[in-house]
Design a protein around this motif. Structure first.
Motif, PDB file in Angstrom:
ATOM      1  N   GLY A  32       5.078   9.749  -5.346  1.00  0.00           N
ATOM      2  CA  GLY A  32       4.048  10.819  -4.878  1.00  0.00           C
ATOM      3  C   GLY A  32       4.532  11.432  -3.705  1.00  0.00           C
ATOM      4  O   GLY A  32       5.676  11.506  -3.396  1.00  0.00           O
ATOM      5  N   LYS A  33       3.662  12.215  -3.165  1.00  0.00           N
ATOM      6  CA  LYS A  33       3.795  13.076  -1.968  1.00  0.00           C
ATOM      7  C   LYS A  33       3.906  12.052  -0.674  1.00  0.00           C
ATOM      8  O   LYS A  33       4.499  12.715   0.383  1.00  0.00           O
ATOM      9  CB  LYS A  33       2.765  14.102  -1.860  1.00  0.00           C
ATOM     10  CG  LYS A  33       2.619  15.210  -2.735  1.00  0.00           C
ATOM     11  CD  LYS A  33       1.501  16.157  -2.824  1.00  0.00           C
ATOM     12  CE  LYS A  33       1.472  17.066  -3.665  1.00  0.00           C
ATOM     13  NZ  LYS A  33       0.236  18.044  -3.496  1.00  0.00           N
ATOM     14  N   ALA A  34       3.186  10.948  -0.447  1.00  0.00           N
ATOM     15  CA  ALA A  34       3.442  10.268   0.559  1.00  0.00           C
ATOM     16  C   ALA A  34       4.938   9.799   0.748  1.00  0.00           C
ATOM     17  O   ALA A  34       5.884   9.672   0.011  1.00  0.00           O
ATOM     18  CB  ALA A  34       2.481   8.696   0.563  1.00  0.00           C
ATOM     19  N   THR A  86       0.898  -1.036  -0.032  1.00  0.00           N
ATOM     20  CA  THR A  86      -0.125   0.140  -0.160  1.00  0.00           C
ATOM     21  C   THR A  86       1.037   1.216   0.089  1.00  0.00           C
ATOM     22  O   THR A  86       1.812   1.552   0.866  1.00  0.00           O
ATOM     23  CB  THR A  86      -0.991  -0.100   1.232  1.00  0.00           C
ATOM     24  OG1 THR A  86      -1.759  -1.179   1.278  1.00  0.00           O
ATOM     25  CG2 THR A  86      -1.574   1.103   1.401  1.00  0.00           C
ATOM     26  N   TYR A  87       0.692   2.097  -0.875  1.00  0.00           N
ATOM     27  CA  TYR A  87       1.441   3.408  -0.943  1.00  0.00           C
ATOM     28  C   TYR A  87       0.287   4.332  -1.507  1.00  0.00           C
ATOM     29  O   TYR A  87      -0.390   4.409  -2.395  1.00  0.00           O
ATOM     30  CB  TYR A  87       2.385   3.355  -1.810  1.00  0.00           C
ATOM     31  CG  TYR A  87       3.210   4.871  -2.261  1.00  0.00           C
ATOM     32  CD1 TYR A  87       3.799   5.260  -1.337  1.00  0.00           C
ATOM     33  CD2 TYR A  87       3.207   5.423  -3.308  1.00  0.00           C
ATOM     34  CE1 TYR A  87       4.504   6.304  -1.296  1.00  0.00           C
ATOM     35  CE2 TYR A  87       3.746   6.530  -3.527  1.00  0.00           C
ATOM     36  CZ  TYR A  87       4.611   6.880  -2.465  1.00  0.00           C
ATOM     37  OH  TYR A  87       5.483   8.258  -2.409  1.00  0.00           O
ATOM     38  N   GLU A  88       0.281   5.592  -0.774  1.00  0.00           N
ATOM     39  CA  GLU A  88      -0.847   6.682  -0.992  1.00  0.00           C
ATOM     40  C   GLU A  88      -2.233   5.944  -0.784  1.00  0.00           C
ATOM     41  O   GLU A  88      -2.654   5.214   0.048  1.00  0.00           O
ATOM     42  CB  GLU A  88      -0.617   7.502  -1.909  1.00  0.00           C
ATOM     43  CG  GLU A  88       0.594   8.200  -1.949  1.00  0.00           C
ATOM     44  CD  GLU A  88       0.867   9.250  -3.030  1.00  0.00           C
ATOM     45  OE1 GLU A  88       0.703   8.940  -4.211  1.00  0.00           O
ATOM     46  OE2 GLU A  88       1.262  10.229  -2.661  1.00  0.00           O
ATOM     47  N   SER A  89      -3.224   5.836  -2.092  1.00  0.00           N
ATOM     48  CA  SER A  89      -4.290   5.507  -2.075  1.00  0.00           C
ATOM     49  C   SER A  89      -4.360   4.040  -2.928  1.00  0.00           C
ATOM     50  O   SER A  89      -5.500   3.288  -3.143  1.00  0.00           O
ATOM     51  CB  SER A  89      -5.365   6.398  -2.618  1.00  0.00           C
ATOM     52  OG  SER A  89      -4.931   6.516  -3.963  1.00  0.00           O
ATOM     53  N   LYS A  90      -2.950   3.806  -3.217  1.00  0.00           N
ATOM     54  CA  LYS A  90      -3.002   2.391  -3.947  1.00  0.00           C
ATOM     55  C   LYS A  90      -2.638   1.227  -3.273  1.00  0.00           C
ATOM     56  O   LYS A  90      -1.800   1.439  -2.288  1.00  0.00           O
ATOM     57  CB  LYS A  90      -2.137   2.655  -5.084  1.00  0.00           C
ATOM     58  CG  LYS A  90      -2.119   3.911  -5.970  1.00  0.00           C
ATOM     59  CD  LYS A  90      -1.229   4.195  -7.203  1.00  0.00           C
ATOM     60  CE  LYS A  90      -1.598   5.350  -8.164  1.00  0.00           C
ATOM     61  NZ  LYS A  90      -0.591   5.599  -8.945  1.00  0.00           N
ATOM     62  N   THR A  91      -3.351   0.004  -3.580  1.00  0.00           N
ATOM     63  CA  THR A  91      -2.754  -1.431  -3.036  1.00  0.00           C
ATOM     64  C   THR A  91      -2.876  -2.170  -3.899  1.00  0.00           C
ATOM     65  O   THR A  91      -3.581  -2.492  -4.954  1.00  0.00           O
ATOM     66  CB  THR A  91      -4.042  -1.452  -1.991  1.00  0.00           C
ATOM     67  OG1 THR A  91      -4.151  -0.497  -1.030  1.00  0.00           O
ATOM     68  CG2 THR A  91      -3.538  -2.924  -1.190  1.00  0.00           C
ATOM     69  N   GLU A  92      -1.754  -3.187  -3.918  1.00  0.00           N
ATOM     70  CA  GLU A  92      -1.535  -4.169  -4.726  1.00  0.00           C
ATOM     71  C   GLU A  92      -1.307  -5.483  -3.867  1.00  0.00           C
ATOM     72  O   GLU A  92      -0.570  -5.291  -2.766  1.00  0.00           O
ATOM     73  CB  GLU A  92      -0.257  -3.934  -5.472  1.00  0.00           C
ATOM     74  CG  GLU A  92      -0.385  -2.911  -6.573  1.00  0.00           C
ATOM     75  CD  GLU A  92      -1.175  -3.028  -7.759  1.00  0.00           C
ATOM     76  OE1 GLU A  92      -1.403  -4.209  -7.878  1.00  0.00           O
ATOM     77  OE2 GLU A  92      -1.414  -2.220  -8.644  1.00  0.00           O
ATOM     78  N   THR A  93      -2.038  -6.484  -4.214  1.00  0.00           N
ATOM     79  CA  THR A  93      -2.086  -7.883  -3.511  1.00  0.00           C
ATOM     80  C   THR A  93      -1.192  -8.946  -4.538  1.00  0.00           C
ATOM     81  O   THR A  93      -1.801  -9.102  -5.553  1.00  0.00           O
ATOM     82  CB  THR A  93      -3.193  -8.278  -3.047  1.00  0.00           C
ATOM     83  OG1 THR A  93      -3.780  -7.118  -2.011  1.00  0.00           O
ATOM     84  CG2 THR A  93      -3.068  -9.519  -2.364  1.00  0.00           C
TER      85      THR A  93
END
Length: 502
Positions: free
Chosen positions: A430-432, A407-414
Motif C-alpha cells: 500500500g502507500k504506508a 501491523t501494516y497500514e490499518s491491518k493487524t495480524e497476530t
C-alpha cells in the motif's frame, strides 16, 4: 654542773619505754648535763621495698644556743639523712639545730629489724668556743610489729581470681583479672567461648560446634579480654569455659565428656574462681539445621531447584517441600552436608514457586520464572516487492512460544510462534512506508521500512538500518543483524523500535 645519766630502770622510764615499744615510737632522754638532745622515733613499712622507714626527731634542749651534731652513729648501720625540700637530702651528722629547735632525719633498715638505735654527739658553742657537749641516744622497738615484707607485685596464675560477664543469646563474654596486680612472670590463663547447635532448646545431645570458638588469654599487661562467637539461628548451647581451644568438646554426645566445673560461674574449681553469672546458655526457637535453596530459570519456562543442607553448620537431615503455584509439589529429604539438584518444576506447573521446611517458607525460598539473559531471541526476516510486503518471525528451539503482532497500514495480524517454529504474514503493498512487528512477551517492538527496488522508479536504493524513536522499556541482551529480502533480524532492545528498510 654535770648531771648523772638518767636510768631507764626507774619506774617512770620503764613505763614510758613499754608504751613506746607498743606504739613504735620512743623518746630517750639521757642527758649528761643540762645541755642535751632528746630523740624520738616513728617507723613505717615500705611495701614496695620491704624496708622499715624510721623517722628520727632530734630536739635541742637549749633556748639560747645552737647545737651542732658532730657525730652520728646507728645500729643497724645505715645512712641517716635530713630531707631538704627541692634539693637532695643531707646527712644528719654535721647538722646545726637552732635554739629550742629540732631536726627530722630518715633512716631505712631491713624489714626484719627488731630494734634500731640512734646515738648523737652534740656540741654547743658561744663565740665559736665550745661551752658544752652531750652524747644522747634514742631507740625504737620494732618487734611488736610483724616483720615488714614487700607487698606482692604480681599474683600466681594458679591463685588469681577473675570476674566475667556472659550473654549467651548474643554470643559475647568478657573476663577480667581481679585486683591491681598482674599475673607473675610469663603466666597466662586462657578462656574460651564456644557455641553449639543442638536438637532441642534444652540440654540434649548430640551437639556439634558451630563456627569457630573464640579463645584468648590474660597475662602480662593484658588484664581483660572480650570473646565473641556466632550463634546459629536455631537450637543452641553456648559455654564460657576455663582453658584454651584444646578444652573444647566436639561433639557433645550421650555418655561423653562434659565441661562440669570448667564453666565459669560453676560452684566448683576452677570455674568458681571467676565471679559472675553462670557461663552457659541453652535456647533457640527452631530446629537446628541449615537448609538453603537456589533457583535457575530455563529458557523453556521451567525452573531448576537446588536444595542444600550445609554440613559445615548442620548435622541433621532436612525435609524440603517444593510447591509450584499451578499444582506442582514434591518432598525431598537431604542429609547433612548433601545437596539435591534433581527437582525441575515444569513451565506449566511453575508460576510462583515456594520451598518450605517444617511448614515455613525458607528465607529466599520464593521464586518466579525470569527469562535468562542468554536465551536466543526470535529473529525477523522480511521480503518486499512491488505488490507484497512479507514479514516472518522465527522462534529458536528450546524456548517458550512467543506472541507476534504484525501491523501494516490499518491491518493487524497476530500469531503465536512455537519454539523451533516460524510464522509469516504477507500484506498487500500500500502507500504506508513501514510495518510494525511487536513481540509483547519479550517487550520488543520493530519497525520495517517498505522500500522495494525497481517499482517504476518509486523504490528505494539498497538496504539501510535507520532507527527511529526512543526506547520504551529496559534493554535486553542480544545483537541486531538485519538482512533485507531474506535477512534475519536479532533484536537487542526491549520496546525499542528498530526501523529497517525492506
Amino acid at each position: 654542773m654535770i648531771r648523772p645519766k638518767l636510768s631507764l630502770r626507774r619506774p617512770l622510764a620503764v613505763l614510758g619505754a613499754a608504751l613506746i615499744g607498743l606504739t613504735g615510737v620512743v623518746a630517750v632522754a639521757t642527758p649528761a648535763s643540762a645541755h642535751h638532745t632528746t630523740i624520738t622515733a616513728t617507723a613505717d613499712c615500705d611495701r614496695l621495698t620491704g624496708e622499715r622507714v624510721i623517722t628520727w626527731k632530734v630536739v635541742n634542749s637549749e633556748d639560747n644556743k645552737d647545737a651542732t651534731l658532730q657525730k652520728v652513729t646507728t645500729e643497724p648501720d645505715a645512712p641517716v639523712n635530713v630531707p631538704v625540700e627541692g634539693a637532695a637530702p643531707v646527712a644528719l651528722e654535721g647538722t646545726v639545730i637552732a635554739k629550742s629547735g629540732s631536726v627530722t632525719a630518715v633512716e631505712r633498715v631491713p624489714g626484719n629489724t627488731a630494734k634500731a638505735t640512734l646515738k648523737v654527739y652534740a656540741e654547743w658553742l658561744v663565740d665559736g668556743k665550745k661551752t658544752a657537749s652531750s652524747t644522747n641516744d634514742g631507740e625504737i622497738n620494732l618487734a611488736a610489729d610483724k616483720a615488714c615484707a614487700p607487698a606482692p607485685t604480681c599474683v600466681d596464675a594458679d591463685k588469681a581470681t577473675y570476674s566475667h560477664t556472659f550473654d549467651g543469646p548474643k554470643g559475647t563474654a568478657t573476663v577480667k583479672l581481679e585486683g591491681d596486680k598482674p599475673l607473675c612472670g610469663e603466666g597466662k590463663q586462657w578462656f574460651t567461648l564456644v557455641s553449639y547447635f543442638a536438637p532441642r532448646p534444652q540440654f540434649a545431645t548430640p551437639q556439634y560446634v558451630y563456627g569457630t570458638p573464640d579463645s584468648d588469654w590474660i597475662g602480662g599487661t593484658q588484664r581483660e579480654i572480650t570473646l565473641n562467637v556466632e550463634i546459629p539461628n536455631c537450637h543452641t548451647q553456648v559455654d564460657l569455659i576455663w582453658g584454651d581451644k584444646e578444652q573444647v568438646i566436639d561433639p557433645l554426645v550421650e555418655g561423653g565428656k562434659r565441661y562440669d566445673n570448667k564453666k565459669l560461674g560453676s560452684p566448683g574449681a576452677p570455674g568458681n574462681r571467676s565471679k559472675g553469672p553462670q557461663g552457659w546458655y541453652n535456647g533457640g526457637d527452631k530446629s537446628c539445621t541449615t537448609p538453603a535453596t537456589t533457583f535457575a530459570s530455563k529458557c523453556d519456562g521451567s525452573v531448576a531447584v537446588s536444595l542444600t543442607n550445609d554440613g559445615k553448620t548442620s548435622k541433621y537431615p532436612v525435609e524440603f517441600e517444593v510447591k509450584g503455584e499451578n499444582g506442582f509439589t514434591k518432598k525431598v529429604s537431604v542429609e547433612a552436608g548433601k545437596a539435591d539438584n534433581s527437582i525441575v518444576v515444569p513451565a506449566a506447573d511453575a508460576g510462583k514457586i515456594e520451598v518450605l521446611v517444617d511448614g515455613k517458607v525458607l528465607d529466599k525460598g520464593t521464586y518466579s520464572w525470569q527469562r535468562p539473559e542468554d536465551c536466543p531471541l526470535p529473529a525477523v526476516t522480511t521480503k518486499a516487492d512491488c505488490k507484497n510486503f512479507t514479514l516472518t518471525v522465527t522462534n529458536p528451539e528450546g524456548g517458550l512460544p512467543v506472541k507476534a503482532t504484525f501491523t501494516y497500514e490499518s491491518k493487524t495480524e497476530t500469531r503465536t510462534v512455537a519454539a523451533g517454529g516460524s510464522e509469516t504474514v504477507t500484506f498487500k503493498a500500500g502507500k504506508a512506508k513501514s510495518a510494525l512487528v511487536a513481540l509483547p512477551d519479550l517487550d520488543l517492538e520493530l519497525e520495517a521500512v517498505y522500500a522495494p527496488k525497481d517499482c517504476g522508479g518509486t523504490g528505494g536504493g539498497g538496504p539501510s538500518l535507520p532507527v527511529t524513536g526512543a526506547a520504551a522499556g529496559g534493554i535486553a541482551a542480544g545483537a541486531v543483524a538485519l538482512l533485507i529480502a531474506g535477512a534475519v533480524l536479532f533484536v537487542i532492545a526491549r520496546r525499542r523500535r528498530v526501523t529497517f528498510t525492506a
